[in-house]
Scaffold this motif. Structure first.
Motif, PDB file in Angstrom:
ATOM      1  N   ASP A  34      31.422  -6.634  14.227  1.00  9.08           N
ATOM      2  CA  ASP A  34      31.325  -5.338  14.886  1.00  9.08           C
ATOM      3  C   ASP A  34      30.134  -4.583  14.301  1.00  9.08           C
ATOM      4  O   ASP A  34      29.983  -4.490  13.084  1.00  9.08           O
ATOM      5  CB  ASP A  34      32.598  -4.533  14.667  1.00  9.08           C
ATOM      6  N   TYR A  35      29.310  -4.031  15.192  1.00  7.27           N
ATOM      7  CA  TYR A  35      28.109  -3.334  14.771  1.00  7.27           C
ATOM      8  C   TYR A  35      27.957  -2.019  15.522  1.00  7.27           C
ATOM      9  O   TYR A  35      28.388  -1.891  16.656  1.00  7.27           O
ATOM     10  CB  TYR A  35      26.852  -4.185  15.030  1.00  7.27           C
ATOM     11  N   GLU A  36      27.336  -1.064  14.850  1.00  6.55           N
ATOM     12  CA  GLU A  36      26.931   0.194  15.474  1.00  6.55           C
ATOM     13  C   GLU A  36      25.406   0.178  15.499  1.00  6.55           C
ATOM     14  O   GLU A  36      24.771   0.032  14.468  1.00  6.55           O
ATOM     15  CB  GLU A  36      27.444   1.361  14.643  1.00  6.55           C
ATOM     16  N   VAL A  37      24.832   0.273  16.699  1.00  5.99           N
ATOM     17  CA  VAL A  37      23.382   0.149  16.853  1.00  5.99           C
ATOM     18  C   VAL A  37      22.808   1.503  17.255  1.00  5.99           C
ATOM     19  O   VAL A  37      23.143   2.047  18.305  1.00  5.99           O
ATOM     20  CB  VAL A  37      23.032  -0.914  17.917  1.00  5.99           C
ATOM     21  N   HIS A  38      21.947   2.038  16.400  1.00  8.41           N
ATOM     22  CA  HIS A  38      21.272   3.307  16.662  1.00  8.41           C
ATOM     23  C   HIS A  38      19.853   3.008  17.106  1.00  8.41           C
ATOM     24  O   HIS A  38      19.119   2.322  16.396  1.00  8.41           O
ATOM     25  CB  HIS A  38      21.239   4.175  15.403  1.00  8.41           C
ATOM     26  N   ILE A  39      19.477   3.532  18.269  1.00  7.63           N
ATOM     27  CA  ILE A  39      18.122   3.356  18.777  1.00  7.63           C
ATOM     28  C   ILE A  39      17.487   4.735  18.862  1.00  7.63           C
ATOM     29  O   ILE A  39      18.066   5.662  19.445  1.00  7.63           O
ATOM     30  CB  ILE A  39      18.113   2.679  20.164  1.00  7.63           C
ATOM     31  N   GLN A  40      16.320   4.865  18.281  1.00  2.17           N
ATOM     32  CA  GLN A  40      15.614   6.140  18.290  1.00  2.17           C
ATOM     33  C   GLN A  40      15.404   6.595  19.730  1.00  2.17           C
ATOM     34  O   GLN A  40      14.962   5.842  20.581  1.00  2.17           O
ATOM     35  CB  GLN A  40      14.269   5.980  17.593  1.00  2.17           C
ATOM     36  N   GLY A  41      15.780   7.839  20.014  1.00  2.00           N
ATOM     37  CA  GLY A  41      15.635   8.390  21.358  1.00  2.00           C
ATOM     38  C   GLY A  41      16.948   8.440  22.125  1.00  2.00           C
ATOM     39  O   GLY A  41      17.027   9.068  23.171  1.00  2.00           O
ATOM     40  N   PHE A  42      17.998   7.761  21.616  1.00  2.00           N
ATOM     41  CA  PHE A  42      19.320   7.798  22.242  1.00  2.00           C
ATOM     42  C   PHE A  42      20.244   8.622  21.356  1.00  2.00           C
ATOM     43  O   PHE A  42      20.271   8.445  20.138  1.00  2.00           O
ATOM     44  CB  PHE A  42      19.890   6.381  22.406  1.00  2.00           C
ATOM     45  N   PHE A  46      25.175   2.571  20.205  1.00  2.00           N
ATOM     46  CA  PHE A  46      25.841   1.533  20.983  1.00  2.00           C
ATOM     47  C   PHE A  46      26.836   0.815  20.077  1.00  2.00           C
ATOM     48  O   PHE A  46      26.549   0.580  18.910  1.00  2.00           O
ATOM     49  CB  PHE A  46      24.824   0.521  21.519  1.00  2.00           C
ATOM     50  N   GLN A  47      27.990   0.455  20.606  1.00  2.00           N
ATOM     51  CA  GLN A  47      29.017  -0.247  19.851  1.00  2.00           C
ATOM     52  C   GLN A  47      29.048  -1.710  20.300  1.00  2.00           C
ATOM     53  O   GLN A  47      29.273  -1.997  21.468  1.00  2.00           O
ATOM     54  CB  GLN A  47      30.392   0.392  20.076  1.00  2.00           C
ATOM     55  N   VAL A  48      28.818  -2.610  19.370  1.00  2.00           N
ATOM     56  CA  VAL A  48      28.921  -4.044  19.641  1.00  2.00           C
ATOM     57  C   VAL A  48      30.187  -4.514  18.945  1.00  2.00           C
ATOM     58  O   VAL A  48      30.286  -4.470  17.724  1.00  2.00           O
ATOM     59  CB  VAL A  48      27.681  -4.801  19.114  1.00  2.00           C
ATOM     60  N   VAL A  49      31.177  -4.937  19.733  1.00  2.00           N
ATOM     61  CA  VAL A  49      32.480  -5.296  19.195  1.00  2.00           C
ATOM     62  C   VAL A  49      32.693  -6.800  19.323  1.00  2.00           C
ATOM     63  O   VAL A  49      32.623  -7.356  20.422  1.00  2.00           O
ATOM     64  CB  VAL A  49      33.607  -4.522  19.925  1.00  2.00           C
ATOM     65  N   ASN A  50      32.961  -7.439  18.177  1.00  2.00           N
ATOM     66  CA  ASN A  50      33.241  -8.868  18.116  1.00  2.00           C
ATOM     67  C   ASN A  50      32.209  -9.686  18.896  1.00  2.00           C
ATOM     68  O   ASN A  50      32.551 -10.521  19.726  1.00  2.00           O
ATOM     69  CB  ASN A  50      34.657  -9.156  18.616  1.00  2.00           C
ATOM     70  N   THR A  82      15.102   0.529  15.824  1.00  2.00           N
ATOM     71  CA  THR A  82      16.533   0.219  15.833  1.00  2.00           C
ATOM     72  C   THR A  82      17.088   0.139  14.420  1.00  2.00           C
ATOM     73  O   THR A  82      16.493  -0.479  13.546  1.00  2.00           O
ATOM     74  CB  THR A  82      16.775  -1.121  16.548  1.00  2.00           C
ATOM     75  N   THR A  83      18.255   0.756  14.228  1.00  2.00           N
ATOM     76  CA  THR A  83      19.002   0.663  12.980  1.00  2.00           C
ATOM     77  C   THR A  83      20.364   0.057  13.307  1.00  2.00           C
ATOM     78  O   THR A  83      21.058   0.545  14.194  1.00  2.00           O
ATOM     79  CB  THR A  83      19.196   2.043  12.327  1.00  2.00           C
ATOM     80  N   ILE A  84      20.746  -0.994  12.584  1.00  2.00           N
ATOM     81  CA  ILE A  84      22.012  -1.671  12.829  1.00  2.00           C
ATOM     82  C   ILE A  84      22.900  -1.488  11.625  1.00  2.00           C
ATOM     83  O   ILE A  84      22.501  -1.760  10.487  1.00  2.00           O
ATOM     84  CB  ILE A  84      21.773  -3.173  13.096  1.00  2.00           C
ATOM     85  N   ILE A  85      24.135  -1.041  11.898  1.00  2.00           N
ATOM     86  CA  ILE A  85      25.114  -0.812  10.819  1.00  2.00           C
ATOM     87  C   ILE A  85      26.310  -1.723  11.061  1.00  2.00           C
ATOM     88  O   ILE A  85      26.918  -1.680  12.137  1.00  2.00           O
ATOM     89  CB  ILE A  85      25.560   0.657  10.784  1.00  2.00           C
ATOM     90  N   LYS A  86      26.653  -2.548  10.072  1.00  2.00           N
ATOM     91  CA  LYS A  86      27.809  -3.436  10.162  1.00  2.00           C
ATOM     92  C   LYS A  86      29.057  -2.608   9.942  1.00  2.00           C
ATOM     93  O   LYS A  86      29.155  -1.865   8.980  1.00  2.00           O
ATOM     94  CB  LYS A  86      27.699  -4.545   9.135  1.00  2.00           C
ATOM     95  N   LYS A  87      30.026  -2.744  10.861  1.00  2.00           N
ATOM     96  CA  LYS A  87      31.301  -2.034  10.731  1.00  2.00           C
ATOM     97  C   LYS A  87      32.348  -2.997  10.194  1.00  2.00           C
ATOM     98  O   LYS A  87      32.422  -4.123  10.631  1.00  2.00           O
ATOM     99  CB  LYS A  87      31.766  -1.495  12.086  1.00  2.00           C
ATOM    100  N   ASP A  88      33.154  -2.548   9.266  1.00  2.00           N
ATOM    101  CA  ASP A  88      34.204  -3.400   8.695  1.00  2.00           C
ATOM    102  C   ASP A  88      35.516  -3.194   9.370  1.00  2.00           C
ATOM    103  O   ASP A  88      35.894  -2.246   9.896  1.00  2.00           O
ATOM    104  CB  ASP A  88      34.346  -3.146   7.211  1.00  2.00           C
TER     105      ASP A  88
END
Length: 88
Positions: A34-42, A46-50, A82-88
Motif C-alpha cells: 500500500d502506497y500514498e503517492v503525492h504528485i506536485q500540483g495535485f 493517490f492511494q495505491v492499495v495492494n 512524485t513522492t511515494i510513501i509506503k503505508k504499513d
C-alpha cells in the motif's frame, strides 16, 4: 593545458553523476503493498492499495493504478515531481 584538463575533469564528473542517478532509478520498482503517492500540483494524494508502482527511468515517470471513482485507473507521474510513501 590546466584549463583543458579541468574542463575534461568536470565533464567526466557530471556524466558520472548522471549515470549514477539513472542507475539508481532503474532499481526503483516497488512491488506489492500500500502506497500514498503525492504528485506536485495535485491537492490530494493517490492511494495505491495492494498493488505496485513501477518506474520507467529512461522515460522519466512512474506508472501505478490507484482507485479513482471506484475504478482502477492508470496514472503516469514524472519521477522528479512524485513522492511515494509506503503505508504499513
Amino acid at each position: 593545458m590546466i584549463r583543458t584538463l579541468s574542463v575534461v575533469a568536470v565533464a567526466l564528473l557530471l556524466s558520472g553523476c548522471d549515470f549514477i542517478n539513472r542507475s539508481s532509478r532503474t532499481m526503483d520498482t516497488m512491488l506489492g503493498g500500500d502506497y500514498e503517492v503525492h504528485i506536485q500540483g495535485f491537492d490530494k494524494p493517490f492511494q495505491v492499495v495492494n498493488d505496485k508502482i513501477t518506474s520507467q527511468p529512461d522515460k522519466g515517470y512512474y506508472i501505478f493504478y490507484p482507485t479513482i471513482a471506484g475504478e482502477k485507473t492508470l496514472v503516469q507521474s514524472p519521477i522528479n515531481l512524485t513522492t511515494i510513501i509506503k503505508k504499513d
